[in-house]
Structure formats: C-alpha cells, structure tokens
Scaffold this motif. Sequence first.
Motif, PDB file in Angstrom:
ATOM      1  N   ARG A   1      20.210  46.273  27.474  1.00  0.00           N
ATOM      2  CA  ARG A   1      19.726  45.080  28.159  1.00  0.00           C
ATOM      3  C   ARG A   1      20.659  43.892  27.911  1.00  0.00           C
ATOM      4  O   ARG A   1      20.941  43.105  28.819  1.00  0.00           O
ATOM      5  N   GLU A   2      21.171  43.791  26.696  1.00  0.00           N
ATOM      6  CA  GLU A   2      22.089  42.710  26.367  1.00  0.00           C
ATOM      7  C   GLU A   2      23.412  42.851  27.124  1.00  0.00           C
ATOM      8  O   GLU A   2      23.986  41.866  27.586  1.00  0.00           O
TER       9      GLU A   2
ATOM     10  N   GLU B   1      23.780  44.331  30.019  1.00  0.00           N
ATOM     11  CA  GLU B   1      23.516  43.985  31.419  1.00  0.00           C
ATOM     12  C   GLU B   1      23.466  42.475  31.600  1.00  0.00           C
ATOM     13  O   GLU B   1      24.037  41.931  32.550  1.00  0.00           O
ATOM     14  N   ARG B   2      22.787  41.791  30.667  1.00  0.00           N
ATOM     15  CA  ARG B   2      22.694  40.331  30.746  1.00  0.00           C
ATOM     16  C   ARG B   2      24.070  39.689  30.624  1.00  0.00           C
ATOM     17  O   ARG B   2      24.379  38.690  31.278  1.00  0.00           O
ATOM     18  N   LYS B   3      24.924  40.320  29.804  1.00  0.00           N
ATOM     19  CA  LYS B   3      26.282  39.811  29.618  1.00  0.00           C
ATOM     20  C   LYS B   3      27.082  39.917  30.922  1.00  0.00           C
ATOM     21  O   LYS B   3      27.849  39.010  31.264  1.00  0.00           O
TER      22      LYS B   3
ATOM     23  N   PHE C   1      25.801  39.912  33.991  1.00  0.00           N
ATOM     24  CA  PHE C   1      25.277  38.887  34.898  1.00  0.00           C
ATOM     25  C   PHE C   1      25.800  37.510  34.496  1.00  0.00           C
ATOM     26  O   PHE C   1      26.192  36.705  35.345  1.00  0.00           O
ATOM     27  N   ASP C   2      25.806  37.244  33.196  1.00  0.00           N
ATOM     28  CA  ASP C   2      26.238  35.942  32.693  1.00  0.00           C
ATOM     29  C   ASP C   2      27.701  35.686  33.053  1.00  0.00           C
ATOM     30  O   ASP C   2      28.072  34.584  33.467  1.00  0.00           O
TER      31      ASP C   2
ATOM     32  N   GLU D   1      16.650  39.738  37.367  1.00  0.00           N
ATOM     33  CA  GLU D   1      17.388  39.244  36.200  1.00  0.00           C
ATOM     34  C   GLU D   1      18.504  38.301  36.634  1.00  0.00           C
ATOM     35  O   GLU D   1      18.632  37.191  36.126  1.00  0.00           O
ATOM     36  N   ALA D   2      19.311  38.757  37.614  1.00  0.00           N
ATOM     37  CA  ALA D   2      20.406  37.923  38.106  1.00  0.00           C
ATOM     38  C   ALA D   2      19.870  36.694  38.831  1.00  0.00           C
ATOM     39  O   ALA D   2      20.407  35.585  38.688  1.00  0.00           O
TER      40      ALA D   2
ATOM     41  N   HIS E   1      17.039  35.104  38.324  1.00  0.00           N
ATOM     42  CA  HIS E   1      16.511  34.157  37.343  1.00  0.00           C
ATOM     43  C   HIS E   1      17.647  33.418  36.640  1.00  0.00           C
ATOM     44  O   HIS E   1      17.565  32.204  36.394  1.00  0.00           O
ATOM     45  N   LEU E   2      18.730  34.152  36.333  1.00  0.00           N
ATOM     46  CA  LEU E   2      19.873  33.546  35.662  1.00  0.00           C
ATOM     47  C   LEU E   2      20.561  32.530  36.569  1.00  0.00           C
ATOM     48  O   LEU E   2      20.953  31.446  36.113  1.00  0.00           O
TER      49      LEU E   2
END
Length: 541
Positions: free
Chosen positions: A274-275, A277-279, A281-282, A305-306, A308-309
């Motif tokens: 999950r981290e 994936e978030r990385k 997107f970030d 997720e994307a 919301h970011l």
Amino acid sequence: MALAFDEFGRPFIIIREQEQKARVRGIEAQKANIMAAKAVARILRTSLGPKGMDKMLQSPDGDVTISNDGATILEQMDVDNQIGKLMVELSRSQDYEIGDGTTGVVVTAGALLEQAELLLDRGIHPIRIAEGYEMASKIAVEHLSNIATKFEFSSTNIEPLVQTCMTTLSSKIVSRCKRKLAEIAVKAVLAVADLERRDVNLDLIKVEGKVGGKLEDTELIEGIIVDKDMSHPQMPKRIENAKIAILTCPFEPPKPKTKHKVDIDTVEKFESLREQERKYFDEMVQLCKDAGATLVICQWGFDDEANHLLMNRGLPAVRWVGGVELELIAIATALLVITGGRIVPRFQELTPDKLGNAGLVREKSFGTTKDRMLYIEQCSNSRAVTIFIRGGNKMIIEETKRSIHDALCVARNLIRNNAIVYGGGSAEISMSLVVDAAADKIPGVEQYAMRAFAEALDAVPMALAENSGLQPIDTLTAVKAQQVKEKNPHLGIDCNNVGTNDMKEQNVFETLIGKQQQILLATQVVKMILKIDDVITPSSY
C-alpha cells in the motif's frame, strides 16, 4: 458467373445458383433501374424547400429519427435495390463535397430519369440520351457561372454569409431560429478559417448538445466544452489562468507485461504494498505540480486513492476525456504551434512548455438535473470553437446538429468561392430556358435529350410550389413567362408568400459551387444508370 459455349460455338453465361436469381436485359433492365431510382426520388421530393415535410424513420433497434435532410433520410433507409443504393451514394457524395443540396440532387436525378424513360419509349437509344444530357449539363453549368453574383465579406461584414446560411436553415425544423443559428455558424467558421488560403478545417469546430433549455439558448463558445465534470466533488469549480496538463497516461502503478502473482500473507506485506502504491501516486502528482500544472485532464480513469491525493494536493483533475476532445483542447490551449498544449504520454515527459493555457476553466450545472459540463474558455489559440446546442429532447438536438452542419458547410464553401446564385428555383428555371433555347441549334437526336433535360430542371421549382401549397403548373408557367419577359434570372417561386418572386429581394441565396456540383453529379449518375442494360439480381428483390 462463367462464360461457356454450346456445340455451335455460341456463347452463353452460367450463373451460380441461377435458379434463385433473375436476369433482366435491354430496355427492360433500363426501365427497371429507372423505376427504382424514381421511387427513391419520389420519397425525397416532398421534403424539398422551406415548406417541405419531414420523414420519421425507425431503426431495427427502435430508435426514431425525424429529419428532412436528404442524406440522413437515405442513410437511415434500408434500401435493397442496387440502383436505390446508387441514389444513396449520390446524396452522400453531395453531402461530402458540398454539405447542402442533398435532397435537390436526388430530385433532379429522378426527374432526369423520368424524362429519359419517355425518350426510351420513343425509340431513342440510351447512349444518345446520355450524350444529350452531357451537352445540356455543360450549357447549364456555364450559364450558372454567367448569372452568379460575387460578394465581398470580412470578419466585420458577415451579413452576406449569414443570409446564405439562413437560406439553408429555412427548410429545417430550426427555421424559427435561423437568424441566430446562421450567425453562430458563420462566426464559428470564421474563427477557424484561413482567409488568405481560402481554407476551412471544420474538424476544429465541435458541435455539442445537451437536452434541456430552449433552442434559443444555443451558443458559440470560443473554446472547448467537455461533457465531464471534476473527478472529486470538493475540487474547485472555477480556475482562472489555468495551466493544463493533457495526459494520455493513467494515474496508476505500472503493470508488468508478463504474468505475475503477489502473495500477501502478513499485515506488514500489505502495508508495504500500500505504501509503494501511495508512493507511485505521490510521485505522479508531484511531477504534475513541479511542471506548474493547475489542472489535469486525463484520457484514462484513476481510482479513489489517486483522486483523493489530487484533491488534497490542490490539483483539480478531469478523467475519461475522449481522444478527439483531447486533441481539440491541445489545439485550443496552445500558445504557439510548436510550444504549449501538447498531449503527454508519460509523466516523466511533462514540462512547463507542454502545458496548455486557458484564461478560464469552469464547471457549469444545468438546472435540477445535476448534469455538469466543463467549459474551457479564453484560450490562447481560439482556432478551436464549440457550438453548444440546447433543445427540449434528443430528436430536436440531433436534427439541429444536422442543420448546423449544413450551414457550416455552406459558409465554408462561400469562403472557398464567394459566388452565389439565387434560390427558390430561379436558377433551375433560368437554366431550363437556356438549355431549351440551345437545343434548337443542335441538328441531331441529342436535341430531344436536351429538351428533356430542360423539362427535368423544372421539377425542382415545381416541387417547391407543390410543397408550398401552390398550384405547381400555374405557378411555374407564370414565373417562366415573367423571366422571359423581364430577362431577370432572379425570379423564382415565392414559397413563403412574401409577395414578390424576386429572390434577390427575399435574400434567398445558394452557393454557386453547390448548385454546379448538384447538376454535374445528377447528370453523371443518370448517365451511369442509362448505360446499364444487363441486371442479374436475386429473384426476391
């Protein structure tokens, strides 16, 4: 089909599955072909002119289309006969080349074939008829050039263009708003036209429609409208001086092109995935921010997720935008041809010089329906515009789109060649008189075909009179006599009961190239049909 010979050396044709087929030869074949073409022309005849009727067509899946546009009617009709299909192609060719006159060209072709049938009954050979028609069409087209009028126009003086487009729209359902729609069409064409080269790219004009509102609410947007809204409801609905990143890459982690499987058996592994994936997107969002983008328009979707970011980072985004719209947005928002408004396939390639520029991007809601659309306006390059049509139901909007298309094509043709002839059947009557006079100087059998051509040209003004509730023969003979007496080629059928037959006073115009193309196309197709003397068809036709 194969050619064989009997014992005496005489040839005969063997047709595959011949017991299921029929063969017609000679004069019978020509008459059968003429009958099929006349049937198609008779259907469209009542749709001609400002008082012409509309046709309702139902597709196999139940969709209903109401139109009086000749090309649309024939496109939607299920025509089995091959000659009928040829008439459909004739209308389609006129629509592709000129955009207007799709009904008139079929009616003219039908009238020419009707006259040809009478000549065949008198024993005149089809080739002689075709040659006579060819001679007559040359005289008619040359006469059109002689009676044509040229006018000058500019971006400040668009009235001649508007008047001609109004003539086109007067026979459509939208005729009550023809002035406004004609002005919109002309302004749209001038916005994308290259007046020095006398060229117009109609692909830069997007025609969009939305059910609801009145036809009078139709407007011209100097920019692009996209039938989308912001991907998150909390994103800003209005962005000024927007820097737009136009992306064809999705907001999602890269996918390996090989078969793969990930085993997650602990909470730590899930958190690590999950981290990661978030990385991803970030990093993608940061690349957009670093390039200076204040709005992202993406061809693909992205997950929550994307989304919301993007919202947390203050970067508004629009997803699932089609490829055609992306190209128009890129053209409209480009500062120059070389820089700005570039479609970017990878996040790593996104740079400030590839961002599009728009003075205002806003999301607009329509009444209580919760329908929302995105307006991209005040673009740095206004060579892409949108005509936004409103109407009470889907059928009205679709017919308005077809009407607007005809008006756009007429305006484009006038920019290519600013010569006009007068409508209301006046050009046809004038051509008929000239061809009839020229036939007296021809010594051969072709003179009969030329007189028949002149008689067929009268079919258009006669149909206009008939559809307007006038006495067709009385009206036509009166106008013809008036043209001969006054030597005025502008006299036509007063369909709207204005009180004058002078089409110049009524401001009823048609493009010269459109009318010439109509005569030439109809003559070519008629010649082709007359030369067919052997037809092999399934007997069920």
